[in-house]
Design a protein around this motif. Structure first.
Motif, PDB file in Angstrom:
ATOM      1  N   PRO A 205      57.122  76.802  28.064  1.00 59.22           N
ATOM      2  CA  PRO A 205      56.814  77.874  29.040  1.00 59.22           C
ATOM      3  C   PRO A 205      55.658  78.278  29.393  1.00 59.22           C
ATOM      4  CG  PRO A 205      57.715  78.256  26.735  1.00 59.22           C
ATOM      5  CD  PRO A 205      57.543  77.165  26.882  1.00 59.22           C
ATOM      6  N   GLU A 206      54.599  78.373  28.549  1.00 56.62           N
ATOM      7  CA  GLU A 206      53.239  78.770  28.875  1.00 56.62           C
ATOM      8  C   GLU A 206      52.279  78.093  29.951  1.00 56.62           C
ATOM      9  OE1 GLU A 206      54.483  79.922  24.563  1.00 56.62           O
ATOM     10  OE2 GLU A 206      54.428  78.025  25.878  1.00 56.62           O
ATOM     11  N   PHE A 207      52.411  76.589  29.831  1.00 50.69           N
ATOM     12  CA  PHE A 207      51.493  76.044  30.734  1.00 50.69           C
ATOM     13  C   PHE A 207      52.288  74.955  31.488  1.00 50.69           C
ATOM     14  CE2 PHE A 207      48.807  77.982  27.517  1.00 50.69           C
ATOM     15  CZ  PHE A 207      47.907  78.517  28.404  1.00 50.69           C
ATOM     16  N   GLY A 208      53.559  74.684  31.289  1.00 50.53           N
ATOM     17  CA  GLY A 208      54.220  73.759  31.937  1.00 50.53           C
ATOM     18  C   GLY A 208      54.233  72.177  31.618  1.00 50.53           C
ATOM     19  N   ARG A 209      53.316  71.965  30.580  1.00 53.63           N
ATOM     20  CA  ARG A 209      52.887  70.415  30.117  1.00 53.63           C
ATOM     21  C   ARG A 209      54.144  69.911  29.333  1.00 53.63           C
ATOM     22  NH1 ARG A 209      46.487  70.515  28.633  1.00 53.63           N
ATOM     23  NH2 ARG A 209      47.330  68.897  27.285  1.00 53.63           N
ATOM     24  N   LEU A 210      54.518  68.897  29.495  1.00 48.81           N
ATOM     25  CA  LEU A 210      55.553  68.062  28.840  1.00 48.81           C
ATOM     26  C   LEU A 210      55.003  67.745  27.330  1.00 48.81           C
ATOM     27  CD1 LEU A 210      58.438  66.648  29.099  1.00 48.81           C
ATOM     28  CD2 LEU A 210      57.078  64.485  29.589  1.00 48.81           C
ATOM     29  N   HIS A 211      55.781  68.112  26.454  1.00 48.80           N
ATOM     30  CA  HIS A 211      55.891  68.054  25.117  1.00 48.80           C
ATOM     31  C   HIS A 211      56.533  66.956  24.421  1.00 48.80           C
ATOM     32  CE1 HIS A 211      52.799  71.352  23.964  1.00 48.80           C
ATOM     33  NE2 HIS A 211      53.081  71.543  25.299  1.00 48.80           N
ATOM     34  N   LEU A 212      55.921  65.910  23.938  1.00 47.52           N
ATOM     35  CA  LEU A 212      56.819  64.661  23.581  1.00 47.52           C
ATOM     36  C   LEU A 212      57.185  64.906  21.960  1.00 47.52           C
ATOM     37  CD1 LEU A 212      54.810  61.741  25.009  1.00 47.52           C
ATOM     38  CD2 LEU A 212      57.283  62.682  25.913  1.00 47.52           C
ATOM     39  N   ASP A 213      58.313  64.595  21.684  1.00 49.46           N
ATOM     40  CA  ASP A 213      58.789  64.687  20.394  1.00 49.46           C
ATOM     41  C   ASP A 213      58.454  63.770  19.439  1.00 49.46           C
ATOM     42  OD1 ASP A 213      60.454  65.306  18.199  1.00 49.46           O
ATOM     43  OD2 ASP A 213      62.141  64.513  18.850  1.00 49.46           O
ATOM     44  N   VAL A 214      57.096  63.810  18.984  1.00 48.27           N
ATOM     45  CA  VAL A 214      56.317  62.910  17.975  1.00 48.27           C
ATOM     46  C   VAL A 214      56.822  62.755  16.665  1.00 48.27           C
ATOM     47  CG1 VAL A 214      54.453  62.872  19.400  1.00 48.27           C
ATOM     48  CG2 VAL A 214      54.529  64.674  17.549  1.00 48.27           C
ATOM     49  N   ASP A 215      57.805  63.777  16.321  1.00 44.63           N
ATOM     50  CA  ASP A 215      58.330  63.791  14.992  1.00 44.63           C
ATOM     51  C   ASP A 215      59.481  62.807  14.905  1.00 44.63           C
ATOM     52  OD1 ASP A 215      56.558  65.780  14.216  1.00 44.63           O
ATOM     53  OD2 ASP A 215      58.046  67.306  14.609  1.00 44.63           O
ATOM     54  N   ARG A 216      59.920  62.398  15.888  1.00 45.96           N
ATOM     55  CA  ARG A 216      61.147  61.568  15.818  1.00 45.96           C
ATOM     56  C   ARG A 216      60.902  60.186  16.494  1.00 45.96           C
ATOM     57  NH1 ARG A 216      65.597  60.553  19.031  1.00 45.96           N
ATOM     58  NH2 ARG A 216      64.517  61.873  20.618  1.00 45.96           N
ATOM     59  N   CYS A 217      60.045  60.125  17.375  1.00 45.47           N
ATOM     60  CA  CYS A 217      59.671  58.787  17.928  1.00 45.47           C
ATOM     61  C   CYS A 217      58.039  58.527  17.824  1.00 45.47           C
ATOM     62  CB  CYS A 217      60.013  59.006  19.228  1.00 45.47           C
ATOM     63  SG  CYS A 217      61.719  58.919  19.491  1.00 45.47           S
ATOM     64  N   LEU A 218      57.658  57.409  17.911  1.00 47.66           N
ATOM     65  CA  LEU A 218      56.335  56.964  18.004  1.00 47.66           C
ATOM     66  C   LEU A 218      55.914  56.680  19.501  1.00 47.66           C
ATOM     67  CD1 LEU A 218      53.510  56.323  16.357  1.00 47.66           C
ATOM     68  CD2 LEU A 218      54.389  54.134  16.167  1.00 47.66           C
ATOM     69  N   TYR A 219      55.170  57.152  19.961  1.00 48.16           N
ATOM     70  CA  TYR A 219      54.936  56.745  21.447  1.00 48.16           C
ATOM     71  C   TYR A 219      53.586  56.204  21.472  1.00 48.16           C
ATOM     72  CZ  TYR A 219      58.646  60.120  22.261  1.00 48.16           C
ATOM     73  OH  TYR A 219      59.711  60.698  22.159  1.00 48.16           O
TER      74      TYR A 219
END
Length: 739
Positions: free
Chosen positions: A227-241
């Motif tokens: 909500p603060e900067f609108g950047r897309l945060h990936l779920d790195v705890d569940r997947c390796l990207y």
């Protein structure tokens, strides 16, 4: 690949070790040096992290060719999903409980950033996106005045977040432009690149923040913007990207049922080089689009996310489709009573494509044209739903013009919901149900009788037991006032006992007069199909031995109904009640001891004792075989033999039972007429076969068995029928020359 933290390294090693055992990964793992061919044990090498970097990614196309070669285990089969299939090609994937809980927890955590808790419903609009949480809703169908009213009514009942493809949400927003609508708490855009003009339109119409979401069907939701900067945060705890050759490569760390390692789904993302100032540690990225969606421009091939599509004065929503090198279609939704200047849009497109010929299509369609309704009398409609095909009724759009219209609309909303929730019925259907409950009895007896039957039918859709009891009691009271004892209505009175607690079910049977006899009508059959879903849930809770022996139990019930529908006797319903509850529900004094049908009587005896000791069950099954005469009865005996083996947890010979399923289960017919073939009741045996076949290294056959084990569901199939046309995505810019 960046250095792994301890927790990620532990999770990655665990899923790699499981993935190393499946045939689809063997050569790839061997080539990368992840496993040692000399040991023969398919164990990871000590320096597995170094070897992992050398592992070649695997594409969706390769997995789709033989998904069964990636199955690792069927011991924990909780989730069944389907890839998006945007291009028409898809496959089914499977996952276990830990995977499912991890994805739901990750989503809950990300939604909390925006103040969206479990009490705030998320309404998925005009797509195949289904509810994920208890309070979530799906609103499907064409965007018509009635559809828009349904959306307004839902938002009026309770403020919510709306979610969907940006293109579809923009269509909705353009249709609502200038109208006063109830409060929206947020707009989640998913499945496509979100362009600037779309975000502006959505903010303007819904007066709510726009949230960007990224996900892949095979790995669940993978990130939300902050909500603060609108950047897309990936779920790195569940997947390796990872990004390899411009494409996103994902390793799901929690799918131990069908692990996909270094999986290339076809999406293109761009990782941000710096940490988001919001303070969250998650990696952030920009969505560029799918590789197959690249567009040829003056500056070369570009992904949609690399292009700028601004807002133009007077134009609410637009889509650009490049048909060939010279021709471009431009579809517009425009503000009413505005002087339209297309020059800025034309200059923007010339900068993209150079010289081209444009065909401008301004959307001026009357939304009401999508309403497909035909009128009939009340009696004609009642005749249809009691004696004809419901599928044909729904396709025809036939609705009565008299008192029965509100009854018909409620029934339609239950079996073909334009509004769907995870459990129970939608708020709109609940309002319609409440109106029917509060309404005084209808003057026409046949209409009043139909109202009672629909009320009883609705019991199977309610998760709340108290509401279910209230509706049942009210329906029975209205029926008593009519002093009506038609056989089909008596059956409707008994059907809800499949889902009630045992004491209530016993009371229903004790207080229902069973002296009349007759045949099931079409409404009875549809009522039973609806009630079976609730009965299956009850079986898991009240009689876990049944759930353990025959999965899915729903297939067994539906298979029974398909077989006995033309020879139905009330004792069959009593036997189902006993099956799901684990005890006798119906007093034997309430119906004759024999039905007059020798095979049916013997079958009922077998079903009574099949959960008892082995000797009694064996005798009853032998007697059933001795009474079978018709080819369909002989096939039924083979099926019941299979059920007996499942109950005793006896090993089954794969080839023997694959042959039997081929003969009797619907693939070919040597002894039976085509009308007697029914694959549904064989599903519990197919699931057992899948486990045996996978253990024997026959992953492809095991996968095919699993695909067949999807018992029909009245509500889900109704949703799918309407949602099928909404499956397509329609990016605001696309290039058909690349298709």
């Amino acid at each position: 690949m960046a250095e792994l933290n301890d927790r990620t390294a532990i999770n990655l090693k665990r899923v790699l070790q499981i993935a190393a055992t499946v045939p689809g990964n063997y050569h790839r793992f061997l080539q990368a040096g992840l496993i040692d061919s000399q040991s023969g044990l398919k164990q990871l090498v000590p320096d597995w992290q170094t070897a992992f970097i050398k592992l070649q990614p695997i594409t969706k196309q390769i997995v789709r060719q033989n998904p069964g070669s990636f199955l690792a285990s069927l011991n924990d089969l909780v989730y069944r999903g389907m890839t998006s299939g945007t291009s028409g090609n898809f496959y089914t994937y499977f996952a276990g409980n830990e995977w499912n809980e991890a994805r739901l927890l990750a989503r809950k955590r990300a939604l909390a950033w925006w103040g969206i808790d479990e009490e705030v419903p998320i309404i998925n609009l005009a797509s195949r996106l289904q509810p994920m949480r208890v309070n979530d809703i799906a609103l499907i169908g064409n965007i018509t005045p009635d559809w828009l009213k349904n959306l307004s009514d839902l938002l009026q009942i309770k403020p919510a977040v709306i979610r969907g493809y940006p293109s579809r949400l923009s269509e909705v927003a353009a249709a609502l432009f200038g109208d006063s609508i109830p409060a929206v708490l947020g707009v989640i855009c998913t499945g496509e690149v979100l362009f600037d003009f779309q975000e502006e339109l959505l903010k303007s119409v819904f007066q709510a923040p726009v949230i960007n979401e990224y996900g892949c069907q095979e790995t669940g939701i993978s990130g939300l913007s902050c909500p603060e900067f609108g950047r897309l945060h990936l779920d790195v705890d569940r997947c390796l990207y990872e990004i390899i050759d411009g494409e996103l490569v994902t390793t799901d760390l929690f799918n131990y049922t069908m692990p996909l390692i270094r999986y290339q789904c076809g999406d293109r993302l761009q990782f941000d080089s710096d940490i988001c100032p919001c303070g969250r540690s998650h990696a952030t990225a920009k969505i560029l689009g799918r590789s197959q969606e690249q567009i040829e421009t003056q500056q070369g091939f570009k992904c949609p996310g690399e292009l700028s599509l601004p807002k133009f004065a007077g134009i609410l929503n637009y889509q650009i489709v490049r048909q060939n090198q010279q021709e471009v279609d431009i579809w517009l939704q425009v503000e009413q009573q505005q002087v339209l200047d297309l020059l800025p849009l034309q200059l923007c497109l010339e900068n993209l494509f150079g010289d081209f010929q444009a065909r401008v299509i301004i959307d001026s369609s009357d939304l009401s044209q999508f309403e497909n309704t035909q009128s009939c009398s009340d009696l004609e409609w009642i005749e249809w739903v009691t004696k004809k095909s419901w599928y044909e009724w729904l396709e025809s759009g036939l609705l009565p013009v008299g008192e029965a219209r509100e009854i018909a609309l409620l029934l339609k909303s239950l079996i073909q919901p334009t509004v769907m929730v995870s459990s129970g019925i939608s708020p709109i259907a609940q309002q319609a149900l409440d109106r029917l409950l509060q309404r005084k009895n209808y003057q026409e007896l046949t209409v009043e009788l139909m109202a009672v039957r629909v009320l009883l039918f609705a019991c199977s859709f309610l998760a709340d037991r108290q509401k279910r009891q209230h509706i049942y009691d009210r329906a029975k009271q209205r029926l008593t006032e009519m002093n009506f004892r038609q056989y089909s209505v008596v059956v409707d009175l008994l059907i809800p006992s499949l889902g009630f607690d045992n004491s209530t079910a016993i009371s229903i049977w004790e207080n229902t007069n069973l002296s009349d006899s007759g045949k099931l009508d079409v409404f009875n059959i549809q009522h039973l199909l609806a009630a079976f879903s609730l009965a299956a849930s009850k079986a898991k809770q009240d009689n876990p031995n049944v759930g353990k022996a025959w999965k899915p139990i729903l297939a067994l019930l539906i298979g029974d109904l398909n077989f006995w529908a033309s020879r139905f006797h009330i004792q069959i319903l009593a036997s189902w009640c006993e099956l799901v509850s684990g005890k006798a529900i119906a007093p034997s004094t309430k119906y004759p001891q024999t039905t007059g049908d020798c095979f049916l009587d013997t079958w009922l005896t077998w079903r009574q004792v099949m959960m008892c000791d082995r000797e009694s069950a064996t005798i009853a099954l032998s007697q059933l075989q001795a009474t079978a005469i018709l080819p369909s009865e002989l096939a039924r005996v083979e099926l019941e033999h299979g059920y007996a083996k499942l109950k005793r947890q006896v090993d089954i010979d794969p080839q023997e039972w694959l042959d039997k399923i081929e003969i009797y289960g619907g693939l070919i017919s040597r002894n039976l007429p085509d009308s007697a073939i029914d694959p549904i009741p064989w599903m519990p045996i197919l699931l057992k076969l899948a486990q045996v076949l996978l253990a024997d290294g026959e992953g492809k056959l095991a996968y095919e068995c699993l695909i067949a084990v999807a018992a029909p569901d009245l509500r889900a199939s109704g949703f799918e029928r309407l949602a099928r046309e909404m499956n397509y995505k329609q990016s605001a810019i696309c290039d058909r020359t690349q298709w």
